[in-house]
Design an enzyme around this catalytic site. Structure first.
Site, PDB file in Angstrom:
ATOM      1  N   TRP A  91       9.635  63.484  68.116  1.00 43.09           N
ATOM      2  CA  TRP A  91       8.228  63.359  67.498  1.00 43.09           C
ATOM      3  C   TRP A  91       7.438  61.991  68.161  1.00 43.09           C
ATOM      4  O   TRP A  91       6.385  61.689  67.648  1.00 43.09           O
ATOM      5  CB  TRP A  91       8.291  63.152  66.072  1.00 43.09           C
ATOM      6  CG  TRP A  91       8.649  61.722  65.339  1.00 43.09           C
ATOM      7  CD1 TRP A  91       9.213  60.736  66.031  1.00 43.09           C
ATOM      8  CD2 TRP A  91       8.305  61.197  64.182  1.00 43.09           C
ATOM      9  NE1 TRP A  91       9.559  59.742  65.022  1.00 43.09           N
ATOM     10  CE2 TRP A  91       8.791  59.841  64.065  1.00 43.09           C
ATOM     11  CE3 TRP A  91       7.283  61.496  63.167  1.00 43.09           C
ATOM     12  CZ2 TRP A  91       8.613  59.061  62.754  1.00 43.09           C
ATOM     13  CZ3 TRP A  91       6.976  60.694  61.932  1.00 43.09           C
ATOM     14  CH2 TRP A  91       7.598  59.373  62.172  1.00 43.09           C
ATOM     15  N   ASP A 122       6.158  57.940  58.157  1.00 41.77           N
ATOM     16  CA  ASP A 122       6.926  56.814  57.800  1.00 41.77           C
ATOM     17  C   ASP A 122       6.456  56.295  56.467  1.00 41.77           C
ATOM     18  O   ASP A 122       5.328  56.222  56.121  1.00 41.77           O
ATOM     19  CB  ASP A 122       6.660  55.530  58.853  1.00 41.77           C
ATOM     20  CG  ASP A 122       7.215  55.724  60.148  1.00 41.77           C
ATOM     21  OD1 ASP A 122       8.395  56.500  60.458  1.00 41.77           O
ATOM     22  OD2 ASP A 122       6.628  55.637  61.193  1.00 41.77           O
ATOM     23  N   ASP A 182      15.022  51.495  68.276  1.00 39.95           N
ATOM     24  CA  ASP A 182      14.006  50.504  68.131  1.00 39.95           C
ATOM     25  C   ASP A 182      13.682  49.752  69.186  1.00 39.95           C
ATOM     26  O   ASP A 182      12.465  49.430  69.570  1.00 39.95           O
ATOM     27  CB  ASP A 182      14.303  49.465  66.927  1.00 39.95           C
ATOM     28  CG  ASP A 182      14.445  50.547  65.460  1.00 39.95           C
ATOM     29  OD1 ASP A 182      13.297  50.906  65.173  1.00 39.95           O
ATOM     30  OD2 ASP A 182      15.647  50.458  65.218  1.00 39.95           O
ATOM     31  N   ARG A 212       7.604  69.784  60.777  1.00 37.06           N
ATOM     32  CA  ARG A 212       6.552  69.042  60.219  1.00 37.06           C
ATOM     33  C   ARG A 212       5.183  69.719  60.665  1.00 37.06           C
ATOM     34  O   ARG A 212       4.959  69.923  61.905  1.00 37.06           O
ATOM     35  CB  ARG A 212       6.587  67.537  60.943  1.00 37.06           C
ATOM     36  CG  ARG A 212       5.885  66.578  60.215  1.00 37.06           C
ATOM     37  CD  ARG A 212       5.940  65.383  60.929  1.00 37.06           C
ATOM     38  NE  ARG A 212       5.411  64.974  62.184  1.00 37.06           N
ATOM     39  CZ  ARG A 212       4.712  63.799  62.498  1.00 37.06           C
ATOM     40  NH1 ARG A 212       4.232  62.864  61.701  1.00 37.06           N
ATOM     41  NH2 ARG A 212       4.619  63.754  63.845  1.00 37.06           N
ATOM     42  N   GLY A 271      -8.244  54.706  58.296  1.00 39.81           N
ATOM     43  CA  GLY A 271      -9.182  54.085  59.042  1.00 39.81           C
ATOM     44  C   GLY A 271     -10.526  54.021  58.352  1.00 39.81           C
ATOM     45  O   GLY A 271     -11.632  53.548  58.941  1.00 39.81           O
ATOM     46  N   GLU A 277      13.820  59.655  65.083  1.00 40.31           N
ATOM     47  CA  GLU A 277      12.615  59.912  66.023  1.00 40.31           C
ATOM     48  C   GLU A 277      12.550  61.537  66.015  1.00 40.31           C
ATOM     49  O   GLU A 277      12.299  61.944  66.947  1.00 40.31           O
ATOM     50  CB  GLU A 277      12.913  59.175  67.487  1.00 40.31           C
ATOM     51  CG  GLU A 277      13.567  57.937  67.555  1.00 40.31           C
ATOM     52  CD  GLU A 277      12.389  57.014  66.934  1.00 40.31           C
ATOM     53  OE1 GLU A 277      11.430  57.282  66.358  1.00 40.31           O
ATOM     54  OE2 GLU A 277      12.954  55.838  66.901  1.00 40.31           O
TER      55      GLU A 277
END
Length: 494
Positions: free
Chosen positions: A365, A312, A423, A219, A236, A175
């Site tokens: 993040w 990811d 998780d 990032r 999308g 994370e």
């Protein structure tokens, strides 16, 4: 040279093996395996055959690597791929995507049978990437007891050596979780660089920044969010395959996005040719975005700079059907525009890409870029549960001592690390499979309490019988004695 671009992918699924099927469990694993890991490895192999090297930086969390090497999971994945092809055949003449699904399932089966039958480790050893490491079971590091945190990292790095033959020099912490002081633990473990989210550096991500004796790389959200953000991104587009619309008889996804307000039964059929054309447009847009970003950074700083896009892995292929094709187009096109494409390690070998030291604040993040997802009001009970798990683990290890290896203590430590996975809190906070997440967290925590109680009572035969009844653990080589060593833990030799 206009500047340097690094793509970083983070592959992670919680420990799901032998824990049931849809909507959770092994189905998650097999879907991501078939739709992301197989096409991405095939794509990287194609590019390597053309002489392209150091294409991207890839993190595969140890708990996922263990599943990708597990014989049970390998058999299950092969069966799942065959079932996918049969499902595609069953829709011939009924769904327009049947032929495309046949081609994709056949390619996945061929990739699996030719390269993956012995697990992921042989594949990872040959890909033209830098491999990142990380803690064994994806815990949210800032909330851990420092001893447990160092133990999890040491065992995760050791697991990487077992599987890939080399120890990672960089990590993507779960994370992107960070608290001041963790950089000293990284340095003690031999870590050279780690990833943080851009806001932790106030958006100043053009150069790697020293934090103590290690480097942090930020990032770049201006570039990353072009692909995928909380509100928009390429996946999308109306011509891409709709992830949420199913043909319930086959489980296939026959529709394109069409429009975000269009109900599933009104969505248009998926057209591979339309999607391929949009891939070309979106790849060209991203290449232009990276080039413009690097040009602006060069003008601002007076020298070529760095931009890092991080995602990811499962976005490419699983969540975004066309993602692997888009990624291949980008990796082919960027060098032709004067952008250097390399790994984080390759970039950091260039001293001109290292900036001034920084006092890095706590962050992640996640939502809000703080710790609220893993320590907010929705998961107060899990935070308290995790604290008890750690206290129980450390007390048991301290009482038993750190002499000869004890497989029962190994099992205790393994269950503790599984209970501490980030998780479970993420699923609860985001409202995704909440009951499953709580059940898993409490199952592993309960095992820790029960096993520690048997050890404390001197009932070792009962403890051995209890452990024998559990499903196989992901880390057969995990060594609880590491918790008994000095605070400056180093990865143990293999």
């Amino acid at each position: 040279m206009r500047g340097t671009f690094c793509l970083v992918l983070h592959s992670h699924l919680p420990w799901l093996a032998h824990h049931g099927r849809w909507p959770v469990g092994e189905e998650w694993l097999y879907q991501a395996w078939a739709q992301s890991y197989l096409p991405l490895s095939a794509m990287l192999r194609r590019l390597a055959a053309e002489g392209r090297r150091d294409l991207l930086t890839l993190g595969v969390t140890p708990v996922l690597a263990a599943q990708l090497d597990d014989p049970h999971c390998l058999r299950g994945a092969h069966d799942w791929l065959a079932g996918w092809q049969l499902r595609a055949h069953s829709t011939a003449g009924r769904l327009a995507v049947a032929a495309d699904e046949h081609r994709r399932s056949a390619a996945a089966l061929r990739e699996f049978e030719e390269h993956w039958r012995h697990g992921a480790s042989p594949v990872l050893r040959t890909l033209p990437v830098e491999l990142l490491g990380g803690p064994a079971t994806h815990p949210f590091g800032p909330l851990l007891d420092p001893r447990v945190r160092r133990f999890a990292l040491a065992e995760g790095l050791t697991d990487a050596v077992w599987r890939t033959g080399s120890r990672p020099g960089g990590i993507w912490a779960p994370e992107c979780g960070y608290a001041p002081g963790m950089e000293a633990e990284y340095a003690a473990a031999g870590v050279h660089h780690f990833l943080v989210d851009g806001p932790s550096l106030h958006g100043e991500t053009a150069f790697a920044r020293p934090v103590g004796d290690v480097l942090c790389v930020g990032r770049d959200l201006e570039v990353t969010y072009r692909v995928w953000s909380p509100r928009k991104g390429y996946p999308g587009h109306r011509d891409y395959r709709d992830f949420h619309t199913y043909d319930h008889d086959s489980g296939l996804k026959p529709a394109r996005v069409t429009g975000h307000q269009v109900p599933p039964h009104e969505k248009a059929p998926y057209d591979p040719a339309r999607a391929a054309a949009q891939v070309e447009r979106d790849a060209a847009d991203f290449v232009a975005t990276v080039g413009a970003r690097l040009d602006a950074l060069r003008e601002r700083h007076g020298r070529p700079a760095l931009t890092v896009a991080a995602f990811d892995t499962e976005l490419f292929g699983h969540w975004w059907h066309e993602g692997p094709a888009w990624l291949e187009a980008v990796l082919r096109a960027l060098p032709a525009t004067g952008v250097r494409v390399t790994t984080l390690a390759g970039a950091l070998a260039d001293e001109s890409l290292i900036g001034e030291p920084v006092d890095l604040p706590a962050g992640s993040w996640g939502s809000g870029k703080d710790w609220r997802v893993w320590a907010g009001s929705a998961v107060t009970d899990l935070v308290e549960l995790n604290a008890r798990v750690q206290e129980t683990l450390l007390a048991a290890v301290d009482k038993q001592g750190g002499g000869f290896r004890d497989r029962i203590l190994d099992a205790l430590a393994t269950q503790a690390l599984l209970a501490l996975s980030s998780d479970w809190a993420f699923m609860v906070t985001t409202g995704s499979t909440v009951e499953y997440a709580r059940e898993r967290a409490h199952r592993h925590a309960g095992r820790v309490e029960e096993l520690a109680g048997l050890l404390a009572a001197g009932r070792r035969p009962a403890a051995e019988h209890l452990v024998a009844g559990w499903e196989p653990a992901p880390f057969g080589q995990l060594d609880a004695r590491v918790l008994s060593r000095t605070p400056e833990l180093s990865p143990r030799p293999c």
